[in-house]
Design an enzyme around this catalytic site. Sequence first.
Site, mmCIF file in Angstrom:
data_model
loop_
_atom_site.group_PDB
_atom_site.id
_atom_site.type_symbol
_atom_site.label_atom_id
_atom_site.label_comp_id
_atom_site.label_asym_id
_atom_site.label_seq_id
_atom_site.Cartn_x
_atom_site.Cartn_y
_atom_site.Cartn_z
ATOM 1 N N CYS A 43 0.851 -1.190 0.000
ATOM 2 C CA CYS A 43 0.000 0.000 0.000
ATOM 3 C C CYS A 43 0.896 1.252 0.000
ATOM 4 C CB CYS A 43 -0.910 0.006 1.233
ATOM 5 S SG CYS A 43 -2.039 1.419 1.270
ATOM 6 N N ASP A 45 0.528 3.768 1.716
ATOM 7 C CA ASP A 45 0.528 4.347 3.060
ATOM 8 C C ASP A 45 1.957 4.625 3.558
ATOM 9 O OD1 ASP A 45 0.382 4.518 6.033
ATOM 10 O OD2 ASP A 45 -1.733 4.059 5.694
ATOM 11 N N ARG A 47 3.182 4.847 6.324
ATOM 12 C CA ARG A 47 3.617 4.150 7.538
ATOM 13 C C ARG A 47 4.069 2.716 7.273
ATOM 14 N NH1 ARG A 47 -2.013 5.112 10.370
ATOM 15 N NH2 ARG A 47 -2.542 4.498 8.238
ATOM 16 N N HIS A 99 -2.009 -3.936 5.116
ATOM 17 C CA HIS A 99 -1.790 -3.496 6.500
ATOM 18 C C HIS A 99 -3.132 -3.242 7.166
ATOM 19 C CE1 HIS A 99 -2.641 0.878 5.912
ATOM 20 N NE2 HIS A 99 -2.333 0.574 4.667
ATOM 21 N N CYS A 102 -6.188 -0.044 6.949
ATOM 22 C CA CYS A 102 -5.903 0.562 5.644
ATOM 23 C C CYS A 102 -7.039 1.517 5.250
ATOM 24 C CB CYS A 102 -5.744 -0.533 4.588
ATOM 25 S SG CYS A 102 -5.399 0.114 2.934
HETATM 26 CO CO CO Z 1 -3.410 1.253 3.045
#
Ligand code: CO
Length: 209
Positions: A43, A45, A47, A99, A102
């Site tokens: 992803c 993302d 993090r 994750h 999400c």
């Molecule tokens: Co995500």
Amino acid sequence: MEHEFSALFKKNKIWAKRMVEQDPDFFNRLKHQQKPQFLWIGCSDSRVPSDQITGTDPGEMFVHRNIANMVHHSDINILSVLQYSIEVLKVRHIIVCGHYSCGGVKASLEVIDHGLIDNWIRPIKQIYEDHADDFEGLSEAETVDKLCEWNVREQVVNIGRSTSVQKAWREGQQLAVHGVIYSIGDGKLIDLECSISDPGQISDIYRIR
Ligand code: CO
């Protein structure tokens, strides 16, 4: 604002210096070739940085990231990444990493207009419907997390159905596809144990002979 951007270059200098101190030949070696064993599909993302959470160095992992780690068979971006990493780099493992919590998966459960992105995450609604029994009695957060796991499993199968993977298996190339999920709350990576490494694990209709 300018400071936020320029700070990246200061940090880059420090990082490059440290790498050379640890291993004087590090960049010289990488300059000539990359031979990664892994393709990571994760992803976007911020993090979930693939190299930091797996302790891998530059050169060890080929990376593709998009919102909610999706595999669309009409996405020329991921199809190109798959073809190049399988045919040229000859990666041995493809890792789909989702994750928990999400945002893309969460948005797919909402019935509000998010704009263009609704098209991207549309298939996750189908995954939710297909596994409806599994979400009974769960809280909202638990439902999101459970759906994050199902989404990873589904994308592992999608990779297995892709023409690039099917062709690689036809040629006898060693290639496994794995599904893992990352927990942002404690930094742990969990194997969802849904690996596939054989065309027999995919419905016959997707086979390329
Ligand atoms: Co995500």
